[in-house]
Design a protein around this motif. Sequence first.
Motif, PDB file in Angstrom:
ATOM      1  N   LEU A   1       0.936  -1.033   0.055  1.00  0.00           N
ATOM      2  CA  LEU A   1       0.140   0.045  -0.051  1.00  0.00           C
ATOM      3  C   LEU A   1       0.743   1.475   0.039  1.00  0.00           C
ATOM      4  CD1 LEU A   1      -3.088  -0.994   2.597  1.00  0.00           C
ATOM      5  CD2 LEU A   1      -3.277  -0.452   0.405  1.00  0.00           C
ATOM      6  N   LEU A   2       1.777   1.271   0.656  1.00  0.00           N
ATOM      7  CA  LEU A   2       3.060   2.484   0.540  1.00  0.00           C
ATOM      8  C   LEU A   2       3.898   2.677  -0.689  1.00  0.00           C
ATOM      9  CD1 LEU A   2       4.160   2.184   4.532  1.00  0.00           C
ATOM     10  CD2 LEU A   2       2.531   4.032   4.301  1.00  0.00           C
ATOM     11  N   ASN A   3       3.849   1.872  -1.132  1.00  0.00           N
ATOM     12  CA  ASN A   3       4.669   2.249  -2.769  1.00  0.00           C
ATOM     13  C   ASN A   3       3.949   1.911  -3.705  1.00  0.00           C
ATOM     14  OD1 ASN A   3       7.582   1.636  -1.677  1.00  0.00           O
ATOM     15  ND2 ASN A   3       6.555   0.100  -0.486  1.00  0.00           N
ATOM     16  N   CYS A   4       2.106   1.746  -3.301  1.00  0.00           N
ATOM     17  CA  CYS A   4       1.988   1.980  -4.929  1.00  0.00           C
ATOM     18  C   CYS A   4       2.237   3.379  -6.115  1.00  0.00           C
ATOM     19  CB  CYS A   4       0.563   1.859  -4.828  1.00  0.00           C
ATOM     20  SG  CYS A   4       0.107   0.420  -4.182  1.00  0.00           S
ATOM     21  N   ALA A   5       1.765   2.903  -7.104  1.00  0.00           N
ATOM     22  CA  ALA A   5       2.222   4.887  -7.488  1.00  0.00           C
ATOM     23  C   ALA A   5       0.775   5.605  -7.484  1.00  0.00           C
ATOM     24  CB  ALA A   5       1.387   4.383  -9.246  1.00  0.00           C
ATOM     25  N   SER A   6       1.173   6.949  -7.261  1.00  0.00           N
ATOM     26  CA  SER A   6       0.281   8.003  -6.621  1.00  0.00           C
ATOM     27  C   SER A   6      -1.005   8.137  -7.541  1.00  0.00           C
ATOM     28  CB  SER A   6       0.404   8.677  -5.702  1.00  0.00           C
ATOM     29  OG  SER A   6       1.088   8.405  -5.147  1.00  0.00           O
ATOM     30  N   ARG A   7      -1.927   8.610  -7.768  1.00  0.00           N
ATOM     31  CA  ARG A   7      -2.751   9.577  -9.069  1.00  0.00           C
ATOM     32  C   ARG A   7      -2.031  10.696  -9.115  1.00  0.00           C
ATOM     33  NH1 ARG A   7      -9.053   8.711  -8.490  1.00  0.00           N
ATOM     34  NH2 ARG A   7      -8.645  10.047  -9.782  1.00  0.00           N
ATOM     35  N   TYR A   8      -2.483  11.526 -10.008  1.00  0.00           N
ATOM     36  CA  TYR A   8      -2.160  12.959 -10.045  1.00  0.00           C
ATOM     37  C   TYR A   8      -3.282  13.240 -10.343  1.00  0.00           C
ATOM     38  CZ  TYR A   8      -0.496  17.794 -11.845  1.00  0.00           C
ATOM     39  OH  TYR A   8      -0.809  18.982 -11.703  1.00  0.00           O
ATOM     40  N   GLU A   9      -3.580  14.583  -8.996  1.00  0.00           N
ATOM     41  CA  GLU A   9      -5.146  15.025  -8.641  1.00  0.00           C
ATOM     42  C   GLU A   9      -4.730  16.224 -10.087  1.00  0.00           C
ATOM     43  OE1 GLU A   9      -7.758  13.894  -8.059  1.00  0.00           O
ATOM     44  OE2 GLU A   9      -6.908  12.479  -6.952  1.00  0.00           O
ATOM     45  N   ILE A  10      -5.794  16.256 -11.203  1.00  0.00           N
ATOM     46  CA  ILE A  10      -5.549  18.003 -11.653  1.00  0.00           C
ATOM     47  C   ILE A  10      -5.647  19.249 -10.718  1.00  0.00           C
ATOM     48  CG2 ILE A  10      -6.495  19.073 -13.859  1.00  0.00           C
ATOM     49  CD1 ILE A  10      -5.057  16.947 -14.429  1.00  0.00           C
ATOM     50  N   ILE A  11      -4.734  19.833 -10.830  1.00  0.00           N
ATOM     51  CA  ILE A  11      -4.671  20.715  -9.769  1.00  0.00           C
ATOM     52  C   ILE A  11      -5.238  22.791 -10.596  1.00  0.00           C
ATOM     53  CG2 ILE A  11      -3.748  23.664  -8.586  1.00  0.00           C
ATOM     54  CD1 ILE A  11      -0.569  21.670  -9.728  1.00  0.00           C
ATOM     55  N   ALA A  12      -5.452  22.674 -11.410  1.00  0.00           N
ATOM     56  CA  ALA A  12      -6.685  24.007 -12.450  1.00  0.00           C
ATOM     57  C   ALA A  12      -6.892  24.838 -11.508  1.00  0.00           C
ATOM     58  CB  ALA A  12      -8.167  23.193 -12.140  1.00  0.00           C
TER      59      ALA A  12
ATOM     60  N   LYS B   1      -0.929  30.619  -4.205  1.00  0.00           N
ATOM     61  CA  LYS B   1      -1.217  29.065  -3.610  1.00  0.00           C
ATOM     62  C   LYS B   1      -0.159  28.283  -3.760  1.00  0.00           C
ATOM     63  CE  LYS B   1      -5.353  26.686  -1.739  1.00  0.00           C
ATOM     64  NZ  LYS B   1      -3.966  25.276  -1.858  1.00  0.00           N
ATOM     65  N   TYR B   2       0.291  27.660  -2.378  1.00  0.00           N
ATOM     66  CA  TYR B   2       1.328  26.667  -2.703  1.00  0.00           C
ATOM     67  C   TYR B   2       0.276  25.571  -1.688  1.00  0.00           C
ATOM     68  CZ  TYR B   2       5.227  29.867  -1.232  1.00  0.00           C
ATOM     69  OH  TYR B   2       6.037  31.146  -1.472  1.00  0.00           O
ATOM     70  N   ASN B   3       0.859  24.467  -1.744  1.00  0.00           N
ATOM     71  CA  ASN B   3       0.208  22.622  -1.311  1.00  0.00           C
ATOM     72  C   ASN B   3      -0.701  22.314  -2.273  1.00  0.00           C
ATOM     73  OD1 ASN B   3       1.803  22.601   1.108  1.00  0.00           O
ATOM     74  ND2 ASN B   3      -0.377  24.066   2.347  1.00  0.00           N
ATOM     75  N   LEU B   4       0.333  22.085  -3.430  1.00  0.00           N
ATOM     76  CA  LEU B   4      -0.925  22.160  -4.656  1.00  0.00           C
ATOM     77  C   LEU B   4      -0.617  19.981  -4.827  1.00  0.00           C
ATOM     78  CD1 LEU B   4       0.072  24.463  -6.684  1.00  0.00           C
ATOM     79  CD2 LEU B   4      -2.073  24.661  -5.702  1.00  0.00           C
ATOM     80  N   LEU B   5       0.127  19.986  -4.545  1.00  0.00           N
ATOM     81  CA  LEU B   5       0.846  18.272  -4.761  1.00  0.00           C
ATOM     82  C   LEU B   5       0.705  17.716  -3.254  1.00  0.00           C
ATOM     83  CD1 LEU B   5       3.742  18.204  -6.541  1.00  0.00           C
ATOM     84  CD2 LEU B   5       1.624  18.346  -7.546  1.00  0.00           C
ATOM     85  N   ASP B   6       0.431  16.017  -3.052  1.00  0.00           N
ATOM     86  CA  ASP B   6      -0.487  15.137  -2.163  1.00  0.00           C
ATOM     87  C   ASP B   6       0.095  14.229  -2.492  1.00  0.00           C
ATOM     88  OD1 ASP B   6      -1.720  14.403  -4.208  1.00  0.00           O
ATOM     89  OD2 ASP B   6      -3.711  14.711  -3.353  1.00  0.00           O
ATOM     90  N   LYS B   7       0.482  13.248  -1.731  1.00  0.00           N
ATOM     91  CA  LYS B   7       1.360  11.592  -2.317  1.00  0.00           C
ATOM     92  C   LYS B   7       2.662  11.671  -2.330  1.00  0.00           C
ATOM     93  CE  LYS B   7      -3.981  10.074  -2.758  1.00  0.00           C
ATOM     94  NZ  LYS B   7      -4.331   8.997  -3.760  1.00  0.00           N
ATOM     95  N   LYS B   8       2.986  10.855  -3.405  1.00  0.00           N
ATOM     96  CA  LYS B   8       4.531  11.072  -3.818  1.00  0.00           C
ATOM     97  C   LYS B   8       4.960  12.174  -4.362  1.00  0.00           C
ATOM     98  CE  LYS B   8       5.011   5.873  -3.961  1.00  0.00           C
ATOM     99  NZ  LYS B   8       5.339   4.881  -4.575  1.00  0.00           N
ATOM    100  N   TYR B   9       4.335  12.660  -5.486  1.00  0.00           N
ATOM    101  CA  TYR B   9       4.552  14.299  -5.532  1.00  0.00           C
ATOM    102  C   TYR B   9       4.318  15.305  -4.147  1.00  0.00           C
ATOM    103  CZ  TYR B   9       2.686  12.701 -10.302  1.00  0.00           C
ATOM    104  OH  TYR B   9       3.083  11.793 -10.882  1.00  0.00           O
ATOM    105  N   ALA B  10       3.972  15.341  -3.393  1.00  0.00           N
ATOM    106  CA  ALA B  10       4.397  15.896  -2.581  1.00  0.00           C
ATOM    107  C   ALA B  10       5.629  15.813  -2.217  1.00  0.00           C
ATOM    108  CB  ALA B  10       3.327  16.050  -1.233  1.00  0.00           C
ATOM    109  N   LYS B  11       5.984  14.304  -1.530  1.00  0.00           N
ATOM    110  CA  LYS B  11       6.895  13.966  -0.577  1.00  0.00           C
ATOM    111  C   LYS B  11       8.350  14.361  -1.298  1.00  0.00           C
ATOM    112  CE  LYS B  11       4.952   9.911   1.451  1.00  0.00           C
ATOM    113  NZ  LYS B  11       4.529   8.379   1.079  1.00  0.00           N
ATOM    114  N   LYS B  12       8.269  14.039  -3.093  1.00  0.00           N
ATOM    115  CA  LYS B  12       9.093  14.504  -3.957  1.00  0.00           C
ATOM    116  C   LYS B  12       9.927  16.241  -3.596  1.00  0.00           C
ATOM    117  CE  LYS B  12      10.974  11.610  -6.420  1.00  0.00           C
ATOM    118  NZ  LYS B  12      10.513  11.432  -8.274  1.00  0.00           N
ATOM    119  N   GLU B  13       8.771  17.270  -3.547  1.00  0.00           N
ATOM    120  CA  GLU B  13       9.068  18.671  -3.457  1.00  0.00           C
ATOM    121  C   GLU B  13       9.492  18.599  -1.451  1.00  0.00           C
ATOM    122  OE1 GLU B  13       4.940  21.622  -3.458  1.00  0.00           O
ATOM    123  OE2 GLU B  13       4.284  19.907  -2.750  1.00  0.00           O
ATOM    124  N   LEU B  14       9.305  17.795  -1.309  1.00  0.00           N
ATOM    125  CA  LEU B  14       9.753  17.980   0.266  1.00  0.00           C
ATOM    126  C   LEU B  14      11.062  17.864   0.071  1.00  0.00           C
ATOM    127  CD1 LEU B  14       9.800  18.587   3.231  1.00  0.00           C
ATOM    128  CD2 LEU B  14       8.692  16.149   4.253  1.00  0.00           C
TER     129      LEU B  14
END
Length: 206
Positions: free
Chosen positions: A16-27, A47-60
């Motif tokens: 579950l922790l290593n599954c691929a993340s979906r990309y939520e359209i920001i618009a 506005k900051y804080n646009l990404l979540d899951k694996k994309y947000a982890k990559k940001e950090l």
Amino acid sequence: MIFFKKALLCFSVILLLNCASRYEIIAPKSINYISKIETDNVKLEYKYNLLDKKYAKKELKKGVKLVAVKTSNNTTRDLVFGKDIKLTYLNGSEVFVMENETVFKTLKQSTASYLFYLLLTPMNLYTYKTNNYGVQETTSSTPIGLIIGPGLAGGNMIAAGSANKKFESELLNYNLNGTTIKKGEVKYGLIGIRTNSFEPLKLEVE
């Protein structure tokens, strides 16, 4: 049996922790911008804080923040973002705005990383019975890894590739670097900046 259940639980959590993340359209056009500032008749909303899951982890991990911006040119001349309009922090230091192509390469999911699921290919499911002497004997062996390993690897690689494609497409569609904002025009964009914080932004108009 208890050991088997614990091992199965740990294995499920890892999957579950290593599954691929979906990309939520920001618009960016549909965002309710709260942070706003105006300089020389040019209004910036962001506005900051646009990404979540694996994309947000990559940001950090990479020290990059993706920011949605809305720029309103209320002057009497056309302005080029990145040339006539520059972003700075409140202390006056210039914001390093990355090329969107670089932002994508930095924050995208790695599809190749899901190949590690192929390590599950040799896995077998065994069934046992206890013989007349009280000793457990193997009665059958099913090579479930032949399905689970390639299935998880292929499925996650496809999912990650699809999410990355949506991410890249949106970054390209909302690329603001070098874009001309005509007088009276409003432009929306997505920009990546090199920072580990969420510092307030302001504009510098030349």
